[in-house]
Design a protein around this motif. Structure first.
Motif, PDB file in Angstrom:
ATOM      1  N   UNK A 171       4.279 -14.733  -0.093  1.00  0.00           N
ATOM      2  CA  UNK A 171       5.280 -14.762   1.003  1.00  0.00           C
ATOM      3  C   UNK A 171       6.153 -15.589   0.082  1.00  0.00           C
ATOM      4  N   UNK A 172       7.115 -15.938   1.431  1.00  0.00           N
ATOM      5  CA  UNK A 172       8.143 -16.982   0.758  1.00  0.00           C
ATOM      6  C   UNK A 172       8.365 -17.923   1.991  1.00  0.00           C
ATOM      7  N   UNK A 173       8.127 -19.444   1.355  1.00  0.00           N
ATOM      8  CA  UNK A 173       9.068 -20.299   2.053  1.00  0.00           C
ATOM      9  C   UNK A 173       9.482 -21.263   1.894  1.00  0.00           C
ATOM     10  N   UNK A 174      10.708 -21.547   2.760  1.00  0.00           N
ATOM     11  CA  UNK A 174      10.578 -23.601   2.246  1.00  0.00           C
ATOM     12  C   UNK A 174      11.494 -23.434   0.543  1.00  0.00           C
ATOM     13  N   UNK A 175      11.956 -22.175   0.579  1.00  0.00           N
ATOM     14  CA  UNK A 175      13.034 -21.680  -0.725  1.00  0.00           C
ATOM     15  C   UNK A 175      11.984 -21.563  -2.175  1.00  0.00           C
ATOM     16  N   UNK A 176      10.633 -21.427  -1.505  1.00  0.00           N
ATOM     17  CA  UNK A 176       9.787 -20.456  -2.458  1.00  0.00           C
ATOM     18  C   UNK A 176       9.230 -19.434  -2.207  1.00  0.00           C
ATOM     19  N   UNK A 177       8.857 -19.200  -3.943  1.00  0.00           N
ATOM     20  CA  UNK A 177       8.052 -17.649  -3.578  1.00  0.00           C
ATOM     21  C   UNK A 177       6.355 -18.277  -3.555  1.00  0.00           C
ATOM     22  N   UNK A 178       5.236 -17.766  -3.021  1.00  0.00           N
ATOM     23  CA  UNK A 178       3.859 -18.701  -2.827  1.00  0.00           C
ATOM     24  C   UNK A 178       3.566 -16.723  -3.225  1.00  0.00           C
ATOM     25  N   UNK A 179       2.344 -16.775  -4.026  1.00  0.00           N
ATOM     26  CA  UNK A 179       1.131 -15.904  -4.772  1.00  0.00           C
ATOM     27  C   UNK A 179       0.240 -16.426  -4.487  1.00  0.00           C
ATOM     28  N   UNK A 224       9.988 -14.390  -7.669  1.00  0.00           N
ATOM     29  CA  UNK A 224       9.534 -15.845  -8.066  1.00  0.00           C
ATOM     30  C   UNK A 224       9.738 -16.268  -9.134  1.00  0.00           C
ATOM     31  N   UNK A 225       9.806 -17.048  -9.672  1.00  0.00           N
ATOM     32  CA  UNK A 225       9.854 -17.083 -10.886  1.00  0.00           C
ATOM     33  C   UNK A 225       9.006 -18.501 -11.202  1.00  0.00           C
ATOM     34  N   UNK A 226       8.188 -17.968 -12.988  1.00  0.00           N
ATOM     35  CA  UNK A 226       6.877 -19.030 -13.034  1.00  0.00           C
ATOM     36  C   UNK A 226       7.406 -19.416 -14.693  1.00  0.00           C
ATOM     37  N   UNK A 241      15.637 -19.199 -13.169  1.00  0.00           N
ATOM     38  CA  UNK A 241      15.904 -19.193 -11.056  1.00  0.00           C
ATOM     39  C   UNK A 241      15.802 -19.614  -9.744  1.00  0.00           C
ATOM     40  N   UNK A 242      16.815 -19.844  -9.291  1.00  0.00           N
ATOM     41  CA  UNK A 242      16.137 -20.236  -8.131  1.00  0.00           C
ATOM     42  C   UNK A 242      15.095 -19.166  -7.358  1.00  0.00           C
ATOM     43  N   UNK A 243      14.065 -18.927  -6.679  1.00  0.00           N
ATOM     44  CA  UNK A 243      13.238 -18.387  -6.024  1.00  0.00           C
ATOM     45  C   UNK A 243      13.785 -17.994  -5.212  1.00  0.00           C
ATOM     46  N   UNK A 244      13.854 -16.764  -4.437  1.00  0.00           N
ATOM     47  CA  UNK A 244      14.694 -16.198  -3.303  1.00  0.00           C
ATOM     48  C   UNK A 244      14.051 -14.886  -2.712  1.00  0.00           C
ATOM     49  N   UNK A 300       0.906  -0.868   0.484  1.00  0.00           N
ATOM     50  CA  UNK A 300      -0.428  -0.104  -0.108  1.00  0.00           C
ATOM     51  C   UNK A 300       0.852   1.381   0.182  1.00  0.00           C
ATOM     52  N   UNK A 301       2.379   1.186   0.688  1.00  0.00           N
ATOM     53  CA  UNK A 301       2.961   2.170   0.068  1.00  0.00           C
ATOM     54  C   UNK A 301       3.666   2.626  -0.761  1.00  0.00           C
ATOM     55  N   UNK A 302       4.010   1.332  -1.486  1.00  0.00           N
ATOM     56  CA  UNK A 302       4.427   1.356  -3.003  1.00  0.00           C
ATOM     57  C   UNK A 302       5.605   1.213  -3.259  1.00  0.00           C
ATOM     58  N   UNK A 303       5.607   0.432  -1.870  1.00  0.00           N
ATOM     59  CA  UNK A 303       7.197  -0.288  -2.011  1.00  0.00           C
ATOM     60  C   UNK A 303       7.102  -1.595  -2.514  1.00  0.00           C
ATOM     61  N   UNK A 304       8.141  -2.125  -3.015  1.00  0.00           N
ATOM     62  CA  UNK A 304       8.295  -3.392  -3.899  1.00  0.00           C
ATOM     63  C   UNK A 304       8.539  -4.549  -2.824  1.00  0.00           C
ATOM     64  N   UNK A 305       7.941  -5.444  -2.916  1.00  0.00           N
ATOM     65  CA  UNK A 305       7.153  -6.617  -2.323  1.00  0.00           C
ATOM     66  C   UNK A 305       7.790  -7.737  -3.069  1.00  0.00           C
ATOM     67  N   UNK A 306       7.778  -7.766  -4.665  1.00  0.00           N
ATOM     68  CA  UNK A 306       8.389  -8.830  -5.121  1.00  0.00           C
ATOM     69  C   UNK A 306       7.917  -8.855  -6.686  1.00  0.00           C
ATOM     70  N   UNK A 307       8.789  -9.093  -7.160  1.00  0.00           N
ATOM     71  CA  UNK A 307       8.890  -9.647  -8.524  1.00  0.00           C
ATOM     72  C   UNK A 307       8.537 -10.919  -8.994  1.00  0.00           C
TER      73      UNK A 307
END
Length: 101
Positions: free
Chosen positions: A82-90, A59-61, A48-51, A30-37
């Motif tokens: 969010x990021x957990x267990x070496x993966x990005x989740x959306x 996150x890579x798809x 590439x691996x998610x990091x 909401x503040x315009x800050x990047x949280x994910x690509x």
């Protein structure tokens, strides 16, 4: 788990794309800050691996999922990343059954 408030889309030209990617959706809070690509790769491109670095998830798809991700961002809310267990989740938050579009 950051809530996604806005997004922007970027496509990469040339046969190689950019940094092994064909397109990217940048997700902001909401503040315009990047949280994910969320980055998309064509068949044959290096995945590439998610990091998560400095609070930003990469996150890579496959490129075939681009339209699905864009549809979710356009039509659903709330959206979380969010990021957990070496993966990005959306994904979406809980929604009532039968709510419709």
């Amino acid at each position: 788990m950051p809530a996604v408030a806005s997004y922007s889309v970027l496509f990469y030209g040339s046969p190689e794309g950019y940094q092994t990617n064909r397109a990217q959706i940048q997700l902001m809070d909401a503040a315009g800050k990047s949280v994910a690509w969320v980055r998309f790769n064509d068949p044959g491109m290096i995945f590439e691996n998610d990091v998560e670095e400095n609070g930003i998830i990469r996150m890579h798809l496959p490129s075939t999922m681009f339209q699905n991700v864009l549809d979710v961002l356009r039509h659903e809310k709330p959206i979380n990343v969010y990021f957990a267990q070496g993966r990005g989740f959306l994904g979406t938050g809980a929604e009532p059954v039968g709510e419709g579009e």
